[in-house]
Design a protein around this motif. Structure first.
Motif, PDB file in Angstrom:
ATOM      1  N   GLY A  52     -10.275   5.714  -2.060  1.00  0.00           N
ATOM      2  CA  GLY A  52     -10.970   4.467  -2.357  1.00  0.00           C
ATOM      3  C   GLY A  52     -11.248   4.208  -3.819  1.00  0.00           C
ATOM      4  N   ILE A  53     -10.937   5.146  -4.691  1.00  0.00           N
ATOM      5  CA  ILE A  53     -11.131   4.927  -6.125  1.00  0.00           C
ATOM      6  C   ILE A  53     -10.022   4.010  -6.635  1.00  0.00           C
ATOM      7  CG2 ILE A  53     -11.004   6.040  -8.400  1.00  0.00           C
ATOM      8  CD1 ILE A  53     -12.421   8.458  -7.154  1.00  0.00           C
ATOM      9  N   ASN A  54     -10.399   2.901  -7.255  1.00  0.00           N
ATOM     10  CA  ASN A  54      -9.369   1.994  -7.779  1.00  0.00           C
ATOM     11  C   ASN A  54      -9.396   1.868  -9.301  1.00  0.00           C
ATOM     12  OD1 ASN A  54     -11.549   0.293  -8.323  1.00  0.00           O
ATOM     13  ND2 ASN A  54     -10.766  -1.443  -7.144  1.00  0.00           N
ATOM     14  N   LEU A  55     -10.412   2.427  -9.954  1.00  0.00           N
ATOM     15  CA  LEU A  55     -10.530   2.360 -11.411  1.00  0.00           C
ATOM     16  C   LEU A  55     -10.039   3.670 -12.016  1.00  0.00           C
ATOM     17  CD1 LEU A  55     -11.515   1.076 -14.068  1.00  0.00           C
ATOM     18  CD2 LEU A  55     -13.790   1.998 -13.560  1.00  0.00           C
TER      19      LEU A  55
ATOM     20  N   GLY B 227       0.893   6.988 -15.270  1.00  0.00           N
ATOM     21  CA  GLY B 227       2.008   6.090 -14.983  1.00  0.00           C
ATOM     22  C   GLY B 227       2.894   6.605 -13.869  1.00  0.00           C
ATOM     23  N   GLU B 228       3.177   7.894 -13.892  1.00  0.00           N
ATOM     24  CA  GLU B 228       4.011   8.483 -12.856  1.00  0.00           C
ATOM     25  C   GLU B 228       3.309   8.440 -11.502  1.00  0.00           C
ATOM     26  OE1 GLU B 228       7.401  10.164 -11.284  1.00  0.00           O
ATOM     27  OE2 GLU B 228       7.065   9.387 -13.315  1.00  0.00           O
ATOM     28  N   ALA B 229       1.988   8.690 -11.508  1.00  0.00           N
ATOM     29  CA  ALA B 229       1.225   8.758 -10.260  1.00  0.00           C
ATOM     30  C   ALA B 229       1.078   7.404  -9.583  1.00  0.00           C
ATOM     31  CB  ALA B 229      -0.145   9.363 -10.518  1.00  0.00           C
ATOM     32  N   ILE B 230       0.970   6.343 -10.375  1.00  0.00           N
ATOM     33  CA  ILE B 230       0.625   5.032  -9.785  1.00  0.00           C
ATOM     34  C   ILE B 230       1.787   4.049  -9.748  1.00  0.00           C
ATOM     35  CG2 ILE B 230      -1.819   5.261 -10.370  1.00  0.00           C
ATOM     36  CD1 ILE B 230       0.145   2.784 -12.395  1.00  0.00           C
ATOM     37  N   LYS B 231       3.006   4.525 -10.026  1.00  0.00           N
ATOM     38  CA  LYS B 231       4.112   3.577 -10.152  1.00  0.00           C
ATOM     39  C   LYS B 231       4.396   2.814  -8.861  1.00  0.00           C
ATOM     40  CE  LYS B 231       7.642   7.227  -9.777  1.00  0.00           C
ATOM     41  NZ  LYS B 231       8.730   7.890 -10.523  1.00  0.00           N
ATOM     42  N   ASP B 232       4.046   3.388  -7.697  1.00  0.00           N
ATOM     43  CA  ASP B 232       4.201   2.640  -6.450  1.00  0.00           C
ATOM     44  C   ASP B 232       2.854   2.210  -5.872  1.00  0.00           C
ATOM     45  OD1 ASP B 232       3.400   5.231  -5.845  1.00  0.00           O
ATOM     46  OD2 ASP B 232       4.491   5.302  -3.946  1.00  0.00           O
ATOM     47  N   LEU B 233       1.798   2.303  -6.718  1.00  0.00           N
ATOM     48  CA  LEU B 233       0.439   1.950  -6.279  1.00  0.00           C
ATOM     49  C   LEU B 233      -0.184   0.895  -7.186  1.00  0.00           C
ATOM     50  CD1 LEU B 233      -0.943   5.594  -5.714  1.00  0.00           C
ATOM     51  CD2 LEU B 233      -0.060   4.045  -3.955  1.00  0.00           C
ATOM     52  N   ARG B 234       0.638   0.225  -7.983  1.00  0.00           N
ATOM     53  CA  ARG B 234       0.088  -0.653  -9.028  1.00  0.00           C
ATOM     54  C   ARG B 234      -0.873  -1.704  -8.482  1.00  0.00           C
ATOM     55  NH1 ARG B 234      -2.654  -2.182 -12.282  1.00  0.00           N
ATOM     56  NH2 ARG B 234      -2.228  -3.230 -14.257  1.00  0.00           N
ATOM     57  N   ASP B 235      -0.596  -2.219  -7.309  1.00  0.00           N
ATOM     58  CA  ASP B 235      -1.455  -3.271  -6.767  1.00  0.00           C
ATOM     59  C   ASP B 235      -2.762  -2.732  -6.192  1.00  0.00           C
ATOM     60  OD1 ASP B 235      -0.250  -1.972  -4.647  1.00  0.00           O
ATOM     61  OD2 ASP B 235       0.018  -3.779  -3.446  1.00  0.00           O
ATOM     62  N   GLN B 236      -2.918  -1.404  -6.193  1.00  0.00           N
ATOM     63  CA  GLN B 236      -4.134  -0.792  -5.653  1.00  0.00           C
ATOM     64  C   GLN B 236      -5.084  -0.291  -6.735  1.00  0.00           C
ATOM     65  OE1 GLN B 236      -3.470   2.056  -2.396  1.00  0.00           O
ATOM     66  NE2 GLN B 236      -1.346   1.338  -2.287  1.00  0.00           N
ATOM     67  N   VAL B 237      -4.669  -0.375  -7.995  1.00  0.00           N
ATOM     68  CA  VAL B 237      -5.475   0.240  -9.052  1.00  0.00           C
ATOM     69  C   VAL B 237      -5.763  -0.731 -10.197  1.00  0.00           C
ATOM     70  CG1 VAL B 237      -4.699   2.583  -8.551  1.00  0.00           C
ATOM     71  CG2 VAL B 237      -3.397   1.182 -10.161  1.00  0.00           C
ATOM     72  N   ILE B 238      -6.874  -0.462 -10.852  1.00  0.00           N
ATOM     73  CA  ILE B 238      -7.267  -1.159 -12.075  1.00  0.00           C
ATOM     74  C   ILE B 238      -7.124  -0.144 -13.209  1.00  0.00           C
ATOM     75  CG2 ILE B 238      -9.210  -2.202 -13.327  1.00  0.00           C
ATOM     76  CD1 ILE B 238     -10.213  -3.122 -10.483  1.00  0.00           C
TER      77      ILE B 238
END
Length: 319
Positions: A47-50, A67-78
């Motif tokens: 549930g952490i988005n920041l 960048g590597e961790a969130i490359k397929d999660l971009r719409d879920q994170v700030i």
């Protein structure tokens, strides 16, 4: 997880954010990149988005890991990152010249593998560059769409007032925890009055508030330099924190939580704190940090912790 609107934006941030200084692999001890990526993804799953990072963390390494961790999660994170502080060997160099800002922002976008940064922050003030020059360049880059919102870190009240008169600032990122509460006297009242958000860091005091150290730790890993940033680990200060750590453990036992979760919960329930940033080296730590928002301390417990904290801080500041 609880979420709160970031003032004057269309963003809602998790009350607990992920700090990524450790992923630079040069300040909080050795970390394995694959494990760091797993920790980031576990935080998002919880549930952490920041996610807050900076070029200075490992000379860009932390940004690459994010960048590597969130490359397929971009719409879920700030994504929040920074400018104005870079590494030259082991030294941190403050440079808010327009040319350096342009260079850093483009490098950050590349490392993070994103087209736009959500919150772009001045990492530390630069006494050698007029603030107006830095700000003019930042506003050009914002207009070009390279970032959405501007924030600042580690600004004292006078400088925060100055930049707030020049442009819209959505957030301040200061150090804040049960062991560091200077922002409560002037900065928090100003931020509440002006409706600006606070994204606090150092929530666990470099790990001391986790309660995992029964005696003063000796950080033998050459990559662990936290004792140089957080004064609580100094020999003369170590024992002064004992009563506060004991109280954290007592409350944690009552709720079947960890002392770290209690310390985080205290922070996110203080006036003016929009989100508290906490680091996590492992998946378990990331999930436990996120779960710190899932219980409620009583008002009496919050007050008792604040009182213990005040007494400890008084001791720490005595000469």
């Amino acid at each position: 997880m609880q979420y709160q609107a970031l003032a004057n934006t269309d963003l809602k941030v998790s009350k607990i954010g992920l700090g990524t200084w450790a992923y630079g692999d040069d300040t909080f001890g050795s970390v394995e990149d694959k494990q760091s990526i797993k920790a980031i993804r576990a935080a998002v799953e919880s549930g952490i988005n920041l996610i807050d990072t900076a070029p200075a963390y490992g000379a860009g390494k932390a940004e690459k890991i994010v960048g590597e961790a969130i490359k397929d999660l971009r719409d879920q994170v700030i994504i929040a990152t920074k400018c104005g502080t870079h590494r030259e060997g082991s030294a941190y160099v403050r440079d808010l010249s327009p040319a350096q800002i342009r260079k850093e922002l483009d490098l950050s976008l590349t490392r993070l593998q994103v087209s736009q940064i959500d919150i772009y922050q001045i990492h530390w003030p630069d006494p050698d560059t007029p603030l107006e020059e830095s700000l003019a360049e930042l506003l050009k880059l914002k207009k070009a769409g390279k970032f959405k919102y501007l924030g600042v870190c580690n600004f004292e009240l006078d400088l925060l007032k100055k930049i707030s008169k020049l442009t819209d600032i959505v957030s301040l990122q200061p150090q804040y925890s049960l062991l560091e509460r200077k922002i409560e006297t002037k900065l928090i009242p100003y931020l509440l009055q002006t409706k600006q958000s606070t994204l606090s860091y150092g929530t666990l005091g470099g790990g001391i508030l986790s309660g995992k150290y029964d005696k003063k730790p000796e950080f033998k890993d050459e990559k662990d330099n936290r004792a140089n940033f957080y004064p609580f680990f100094k020999e003369e200060n170590w024992q002064k924190t004992a009563d506060l750590i004991k109280e954290l453990k007592n409350i944690a036992d009552k709720y079947d939580k960890t002392p770290a979760q209690v310390a985080i919960n205290w922070s996110i329930n203080q006036p003016g704190i929009t989100a508290a940033l906490v680091g996590a080296k492992t998946e378990q730590q990331a999930r436990e940090n996120a779960a710190a928002a899932d219980f409620k301390l009583t008002q009496a417990e919050l007050i008792k912790l604040s009182q213990k904290s005040t007494a400890v801080i008084k001791e720490l500041t005595q000469k």
